[in-house]
Design a protein around this motif. Sequence first.
Motif, PDB file in Angstrom:
ATOM      1  N   ASN A 114      11.044   6.188   7.972  1.00  0.00           N
ATOM      2  CA  ASN A 114      11.402   5.528   9.230  1.00  0.00           C
ATOM      3  C   ASN A 114      12.858   5.086   9.227  1.00  0.00           C
ATOM      4  OD1 ASN A 114       9.204   4.942  11.403  1.00  0.00           O
ATOM      5  ND2 ASN A 114       8.135   4.937   9.440  1.00  0.00           N
ATOM      6  N   ILE A 115      13.319   4.529   8.130  1.00  0.00           N
ATOM      7  CA  ILE A 115      14.718   4.100   8.038  1.00  0.00           C
ATOM      8  C   ILE A 115      15.652   5.302   8.180  1.00  0.00           C
ATOM      9  CG2 ILE A 115      16.470   3.186   6.462  1.00  0.00           C
ATOM     10  CD1 ILE A 115      14.198   1.311   5.395  1.00  0.00           C
ATOM     11  N   LYS A 116      15.327   6.390   7.486  1.00  0.00           N
ATOM     12  CA  LYS A 116      16.182   7.579   7.525  1.00  0.00           C
ATOM     13  C   LYS A 116      16.259   8.196   8.913  1.00  0.00           C
ATOM     14  CE  LYS A 116      16.711  10.392   4.227  1.00  0.00           C
ATOM     15  NZ  LYS A 116      16.687  11.387   3.189  1.00  0.00           N
ATOM     16  N   THR A 117      15.255   7.966   9.744  1.00  0.00           N
ATOM     17  CA  THR A 117      15.266   8.552  11.084  1.00  0.00           C
ATOM     18  C   THR A 117      15.659   7.545  12.162  1.00  0.00           C
ATOM     19  OG1 THR A 117      12.874   8.186  11.276  1.00  0.00           O
ATOM     20  CG2 THR A 117      13.598  10.341  10.495  1.00  0.00           C
ATOM     21  N   GLY A 118      16.157   6.374  11.752  1.00  0.00           N
ATOM     22  CA  GLY A 118      16.721   5.432  12.708  1.00  0.00           C
ATOM     23  C   GLY A 118      15.811   4.334  13.200  1.00  0.00           C
ATOM     24  N   SER A 119      14.601   4.232  12.692  1.00  0.00           N
ATOM     25  CA  SER A 119      13.706   3.150  13.124  1.00  0.00           C
ATOM     26  C   SER A 119      14.068   1.861  12.393  1.00  0.00           C
ATOM     27  CB  SER A 119      12.239   3.493  12.839  1.00  0.00           C
ATOM     28  OG  SER A 119      11.823   4.555  13.660  1.00  0.00           O
ATOM     29  N   THR A 120      14.207   0.811  13.158  1.00  0.00           N
ATOM     30  CA  THR A 120      14.516  -0.496  12.583  1.00  0.00           C
ATOM     31  C   THR A 120      13.326  -1.444  12.673  1.00  0.00           C
ATOM     32  OG1 THR A 120      15.414  -1.239  14.702  1.00  0.00           O
ATOM     33  CG2 THR A 120      16.971  -0.294  13.116  1.00  0.00           C
ATOM     34  N   PHE A 121      12.255  -0.991  13.323  1.00  0.00           N
ATOM     35  CA  PHE A 121      11.045  -1.794  13.485  1.00  0.00           C
ATOM     36  C   PHE A 121       9.865  -0.840  13.587  1.00  0.00           C
ATOM     37  CE2 PHE A 121       7.795  -4.033  15.857  1.00  0.00           C
ATOM     38  CZ  PHE A 121       7.826  -5.307  15.317  1.00  0.00           C
ATOM     39  N   VAL A 122       8.766  -1.182  12.918  1.00  0.00           N
ATOM     40  CA  VAL A 122       7.563  -0.346  12.991  1.00  0.00           C
ATOM     41  C   VAL A 122       6.335  -1.213  13.255  1.00  0.00           C
ATOM     42  CG1 VAL A 122       8.462   1.423  11.426  1.00  0.00           C
ATOM     43  CG2 VAL A 122       7.071  -0.439  10.514  1.00  0.00           C
ATOM     44  N   VAL A 123       5.345  -0.609  13.880  1.00  0.00           N
ATOM     45  CA  VAL A 123       4.028  -1.219  14.032  1.00  0.00           C
ATOM     46  C   VAL A 123       3.081  -0.352  13.211  1.00  0.00           C
ATOM     47  CG1 VAL A 123       2.172  -1.851  15.613  1.00  0.00           C
ATOM     48  CG2 VAL A 123       4.566  -2.086  16.333  1.00  0.00           C
ATOM     49  N   GLU A 124       2.574  -0.897  12.118  1.00  0.00           N
ATOM     50  CA  GLU A 124       1.717  -0.144  11.205  1.00  0.00           C
ATOM     51  C   GLU A 124       0.265  -0.227  11.659  1.00  0.00           C
ATOM     52  OE1 GLU A 124       0.074   2.034   8.199  1.00  0.00           O
ATOM     53  OE2 GLU A 124       2.099   2.021   8.976  1.00  0.00           O
ATOM     54  N   ASN A 125      -0.433   0.883  11.571  1.00  0.00           N
ATOM     55  CA  ASN A 125      -1.838   0.980  11.975  1.00  0.00           C
ATOM     56  C   ASN A 125      -2.683   1.464  10.810  1.00  0.00           C
ATOM     57  OD1 ASN A 125      -1.951   0.595  15.106  1.00  0.00           O
ATOM     58  ND2 ASN A 125      -0.102   1.749  14.656  1.00  0.00           N
ATOM     59  N   TYR A 126      -2.675   0.718   9.728  1.00  0.00           N
ATOM     60  CA  TYR A 126      -3.466   1.091   8.558  1.00  0.00           C
ATOM     61  C   TYR A 126      -4.771   0.309   8.589  1.00  0.00           C
ATOM     62  CZ  TYR A 126      -4.971   1.613   3.724  1.00  0.00           C
ATOM     63  OH  TYR A 126      -5.703   1.876   2.597  1.00  0.00           O
ATOM     64  N   TYR A 127      -5.864   1.030   8.564  1.00  0.00           N
ATOM     65  CA  TYR A 127      -7.185   0.424   8.568  1.00  0.00           C
ATOM     66  C   TYR A 127      -7.929   0.894   7.322  1.00  0.00           C
ATOM     67  CZ  TYR A 127      -5.859  -0.255  13.403  1.00  0.00           C
ATOM     68  OH  TYR A 127      -5.179  -0.596  14.539  1.00  0.00           O
ATOM     69  N   PRO A 128      -7.900   0.101   6.256  1.00  0.00           N
ATOM     70  CA  PRO A 128      -8.564   0.544   5.025  1.00  0.00           C
ATOM     71  C   PRO A 128     -10.082   0.461   5.154  1.00  0.00           C
ATOM     72  CG  PRO A 128      -7.773  -1.696   4.768  1.00  0.00           C
ATOM     73  CD  PRO A 128      -7.299  -1.220   6.111  1.00  0.00           C
ATOM     74  N   PRO A 129     -10.794   1.303   4.384  1.00  0.00           N
ATOM     75  CA  PRO A 129     -12.250   1.169   4.372  1.00  0.00           C
ATOM     76  C   PRO A 129     -12.647  -0.167   3.749  1.00  0.00           C
ATOM     77  CG  PRO A 129     -11.496   2.813   2.776  1.00  0.00           C
ATOM     78  CD  PRO A 129     -10.304   2.364   3.533  1.00  0.00           C
ATOM     79  N   LYS A 130     -13.847  -0.604   3.998  1.00  0.00           N
ATOM     80  CA  LYS A 130     -14.308  -1.913   3.501  1.00  0.00           C
ATOM     81  C   LYS A 130     -14.139  -2.051   1.993  1.00  0.00           C
ATOM     82  CE  LYS A 130     -17.542  -2.633   7.236  1.00  0.00           C
ATOM     83  NZ  LYS A 130     -18.907  -2.689   7.674  1.00  0.00           N
ATOM     84  N   THR A 131     -14.274  -0.964   1.273  1.00  0.00           N
ATOM     85  CA  THR A 131     -14.159  -1.015  -0.185  1.00  0.00           C
ATOM     86  C   THR A 131     -12.716  -1.132  -0.663  1.00  0.00           C
ATOM     87  OG1 THR A 131     -14.122   1.392  -0.292  1.00  0.00           O
ATOM     88  CG2 THR A 131     -16.281   0.312  -0.517  1.00  0.00           C
TER      89      THR A 131
END
Length: 140
Positions: A114-131
Motif C-alpha cells: 500500500n505504501i509503495k502504491t501511494g496509499s497513506t490510509f487503509v481500512v483493513e477487513n481481516y476476519y479471522p476464524p474463531k480458532t
Amino acid sequence: MSVIIRNGIIITMDKHDRIIYNGSIYIEEGRIKDIALSADRLKRYHADKEIDAKWKIVIPGLINCHTHMVSSLRRGLGADLSILDWLRLSKWPFQAELAERDAYIGALLGCIENIKTGSTFVVENYYPPKTRKRNIDRVA
C-alpha cells in the motif's frame, strides 16, 4: 525536515482541480507550505532534501477503503475457481491454518504494498476464524 519536489506534474485536488505541469512543492515539517508554477519561485527555500519529479505525477496520498492485507500471502491461489469453490477450497482452509506470525507477516507485506502504491490510509477487513482470533492483534 523540509523537502522540495521539483519539476513534477502536480495534481492539486483544489476546488479548481488544477494540474500544474513542471511545478514544484515546498514541504516543511510534513506540511505543504508553497506550490509554484516553476522551480524559480521556490529558490528562496533551502530544503534538507530535494526530489526531482520530472515525468512523475505528484498527488495527495491515496486512501484504500477495503483491504485484505493478510491475503497478500496467498495471492493467485485458487484464482481459477468459482467464488464459492475459492472460499471453500482456498480462502477458508488457508485462514484456518494461519499462525499469528503469518498474520503479522501478511499484514506487513500488505502495508508495504500500500505504501509503495501511494496509499497513506487503509481500512483493513481481516476476519479471522474463531480458532485464530488472536491473529487480529498481529494484523493491527
